[in-house]
Design a protein around this motif. Structure first.
Motif, mmCIF file in Angstrom:
data_model
loop_
_atom_site.group_PDB
_atom_site.id
_atom_site.type_symbol
_atom_site.label_atom_id
_atom_site.label_comp_id
_atom_site.label_asym_id
_atom_site.label_seq_id
_atom_site.Cartn_x
_atom_site.Cartn_y
_atom_site.Cartn_z
ATOM 1 N N ARG A 1 6.283 4.951 6.407
ATOM 2 C CA ARG A 1 6.261 4.371 7.743
ATOM 3 C C ARG A 1 7.545 3.594 8.012
ATOM 4 O O ARG A 1 8.093 2.927 7.129
ATOM 5 N N SER A 2 8.003 3.680 9.244
ATOM 6 C CA SER A 2 9.250 2.997 9.603
ATOM 7 C C SER A 2 9.116 1.486 9.518
ATOM 8 O O SER A 2 10.105 0.779 9.324
ATOM 9 N N GLY A 3 7.869 0.973 9.650
ATOM 10 C CA GLY A 3 7.679 -0.468 9.628
ATOM 11 C C GLY A 3 8.126 -1.109 8.341
ATOM 12 O O GLY A 3 8.618 -2.245 8.338
ATOM 13 N N LEU A 4 7.987 -0.399 7.200
ATOM 14 C CA LEU A 4 8.395 -0.968 5.924
ATOM 15 C C LEU A 4 9.902 -1.145 5.867
ATOM 16 O O LEU A 4 10.416 -2.168 5.388
ATOM 17 N N TRP A 5 10.623 -0.142 6.367
ATOM 18 C CA TRP A 5 12.085 -0.258 6.379
ATOM 19 C C TRP A 5 12.547 -1.293 7.400
ATOM 20 O O TRP A 5 13.551 -1.977 7.193
ATOM 21 N N LYS A 6 11.801 -1.420 8.482
ATOM 22 C CA LYS A 6 12.117 -2.463 9.457
ATOM 23 C C LYS A 6 11.924 -3.842 8.834
ATOM 24 O O LYS A 6 12.719 -4.760 9.067
ATOM 25 N N LEU A 7 10.869 -3.973 8.020
ATOM 26 C CA LEU A 7 10.635 -5.247 7.334
ATOM 27 C C LEU A 7 11.793 -5.577 6.402
ATOM 28 O O LEU A 7 12.273 -6.720 6.372
ATOM 29 N N ALA A 8 12.262 -4.581 5.644
ATOM 30 C CA ALA A 8 13.386 -4.814 4.738
ATOM 31 C C ALA A 8 14.644 -5.200 5.507
ATOM 32 O O ALA A 8 15.412 -6.078 5.085
ATOM 33 N N ASP B 1 0.844 -1.192 0.000
ATOM 34 C CA ASP B 1 0.000 0.000 0.000
ATOM 35 C C ASP B 1 0.883 1.247 0.000
ATOM 36 O O ASP B 1 1.771 1.383 0.855
ATOM 37 N N PRO B 2 0.695 2.164 -0.950
ATOM 38 C CA PRO B 2 1.558 3.359 -1.007
ATOM 39 C C PRO B 2 1.567 4.175 0.281
ATOM 40 O O PRO B 2 2.527 4.887 0.567
ATOM 41 N N ARG B 3 0.494 4.080 1.069
ATOM 42 C CA ARG B 3 0.452 4.831 2.321
ATOM 43 C C ARG B 3 1.461 4.325 3.341
ATOM 44 O O ARG B 3 1.703 4.972 4.355
ATOM 45 N N CYS B 4 2.053 3.146 3.089
ATOM 46 C CA CYS B 4 3.051 2.592 4.006
ATOM 47 C C CYS B 4 4.466 3.086 3.711
ATOM 48 O O CYS B 4 5.376 2.835 4.508
ATOM 49 N N GLY C 1 -5.781 -4.896 0.979
ATOM 50 C CA GLY C 1 -6.864 -3.987 0.622
ATOM 51 C C GLY C 1 -6.774 -3.589 -0.835
ATOM 52 O O GLY C 1 -5.867 -4.014 -1.559
ATOM 53 N N HIS C 2 -7.699 -2.730 -1.276
ATOM 54 C CA HIS C 2 -7.731 -2.387 -2.685
ATOM 55 C C HIS C 2 -6.545 -1.527 -3.113
ATOM 56 O O HIS C 2 -6.273 -1.405 -4.306
ATOM 57 N N ARG C 3 -5.820 -0.951 -2.159
ATOM 58 C CA ARG C 3 -4.635 -0.166 -2.506
ATOM 59 C C ARG C 3 -3.348 -0.959 -2.381
ATOM 60 O O ARG C 3 -2.270 -0.456 -2.689
ATOM 61 N N GLY C 4 -3.442 -2.178 -1.893
ATOM 62 C CA GLY C 4 -2.250 -2.991 -1.731
ATOM 63 C C GLY C 4 -2.201 -3.642 -0.362
ATOM 64 O O GLY C 4 -3.201 -3.725 0.351
#
Length: 476
Positions: A434-441, A428-431, A456-459
């Protein structure tokens, strides 16, 4: 530990933080220096934290009901949700729950008995609050059977009349909203950008007056679409179509099948009373529910907390919702990675997800080791999401556990790709901020892992990860 169960991990504690500032401040207080008299026992943790004033702050956290309350003997078989879920009390002036002192105390407790000894009796100031909490829970449990039959009132005829009056108001609101959508399409979508947000805000207020908060929320979202960037006319048309479908569904609700009618009512904002739900025939579904993830969202006036669960035996997903006023975190807290042995009763609908906690049979405890929960491929997840949207077109999010996926950057954001590289699910582009995406990487490091999140419909919105070389959940 007497009356305590297993200690939580630091990640599980920090998942409770109501915001980033509390997260950072809690870490700073999770050391022995500012604390005195920190101990645990009888289902609680307490201590005195040195602050800026002369008197230290008195902090106590109820991990669960503990001995002497609903957690003892036969009472444990019917403990109320409020008695066995965590609760907080601190003499500091903060209006956040939990405050930074409660987080720091729990982090200290997570370090083990060397930092916070167990088997102790709480001091008077802590015992007074704990006893009052148990007594309130007992009174609620005793009154629940009497209240369940009548919802907000004991007169069924009066309840029926209230429901009819509300249905009339919502019908009038939906009819007015249909006219507003027709005017928008007749004048062209381009006019929405010039009109601004004020007109939509006024329409949303009228939906609130019509006692249709679900319609009001969707109208506010429409008002924000023209400012959402390139491609907004297409997104606005999609949202208008869904809102039109919801309006028409409510206006013709008598012709809908029962489960779909229940879905339409809930999307409009008419929900089943929790007491009525728990007292309904069929009872709850007992399972050991693993906490998959937790997410807070704010709309300025309200904080909504979403806690996702999965049954260990039933493999069924469930969503617990709780709310907090502006500036207040919701009180319902279940850290990611815990497991809850309890009855859940699901709200009616074509795709029942939301549930209410009924009887609990043991305090929340860390899930048994054994690695991540079973997941699916990207293709299977998209197929399940498609089936769910077919039954509930207004579905905001569908819970998904993806196995063996790798987060990778793409041309317009990020994706979660199958390890084989055959399929990918956009994030989802709204993520993206967010720091969580970089934490996931960072947790992945380029290697496959298991990820739970909302589709969801945005990802896809990632909420929790399980690295291949570590069995513990990592909240994102």
């Amino acid at each position: 530990m007497t009356g305590m169960g297993e200690r939580w991990t630091a990640d599980q504690v920090l998942a409770l933080a109501p915001d980033a500032a509390s997260h950072s401040a809690g870490i700073k207080l999770g050391v022995l220096g500012p604390w005195s008299g920190a101990s645990a026992g009888d289902g609680a943790v307490w201590g005195l934290c040195k602050g800026s004033g002369k008197k230290p702050y008195q902090t106590v956290v109820a991990i669960h009901a503990g001995r002497g309350g609903e957690g003892e003997g036969d009472g444990a078989e019917a403990a109320s949700a409020s008695a066995t879920l965590p609760g907080y009390k601190c003499s500091c002036p903060s209006r956040k729950f939990p405050c930074k002192h409660a987080l720091g105390l729990l982090l200290l407790w997570a370090e083990g008995p060397s930092a916070v000894p167990d088997g102790e009796r709480p001091p008077e100031w802590a015992a007074t609050w704990l006893d009052g909490r148990r007594q309130r829970a007992a009174r609620r449990a005793e009154s629940a059977p009497a209240d369940a039959g009548g919802g907000r009132g004991s007169d069924p005829e009066a309840a029926r009349r209230r429901a009819e009056r509300r249905a009339e108001r919502i019908t009038a609101g939906a009819t007015e909203l249909e006219q507003r959508l027709a005017d928008l399409l007749r004048g062209g979508l381009a006019g929405a950008e010039r009109t601004g947000y004020a007109a939509w805000d006024e329409t949303a207020a009228r939906m609130v007056d019509a006692q249709a908060p679900g319609l009001a929320s969707r109208v506010r979202e429409l008002g924000a679409v023209p400012a959402s960037g390139d491609g907004w006319p297409g997104r606005l048309l999609e949202e208008c179509a869904l809102l039109h479908l919801l309006n028409e569904g409510f206006l013709g609700i008598s012709r809908l099948p029962g489960p779909l009618a229940a879905t339409v009512r809930s999307r409009v904002g008419v929900t089943t009373d929790k007491a009525d739900l728990l007292a309904s025939e069929g009872g709850g579904l007992r399972d050991r529910w693993l906490v998959l993830g937790m997410r807070d969202s704010e709309d300025g006036a309200l904080t909504t907390r979403r806690i996702w669960l999965r049954g260990e035996r039933s493999r069924r997903e469930a969503l617990l919702l709780s709310y907090g006023a502006a500036g207040h975190a919701p009180e319902l807290v279940l850290p990611t990675g815990l497991a809850l042995d309890a009855d859940l009763t699901f709200y009616p609908g074509s795709r029942p997800l939301r549930a209410a906690v009924g009887a609990q049979f043991a305090p929340p405890a860390p899930a048994a080791p054994g690695g991540p929960p079973p997941g699916s491929t990207v293709g299977a997840a998209l197929s399940a999401y498609g089936d769910a949207v077919r039954d509930d077109p207004w579905l905001d999010a569908w819970p998904v556990v993806l196995s063996d996926v790798v987060p990778i950057p793409a041309a317009h954001g990020w994706q979660l790709a199958d390890a084989a590289g055959d399929e990918a699910l956009p994030v989802d582009p709204r993520c993206l901020n967010r720091s969580g995406l970089w934490k996931l990487a960072a947790v992945s490091g380029g290697a496959p892992l298991t990820v739970f999140g909302e589709c969801g419909h945005r990802g896809f919105t990632p909420l929790t990860a399980w690295p291949a070389d570590a069995p513990d959940a990592v909240p994102l």
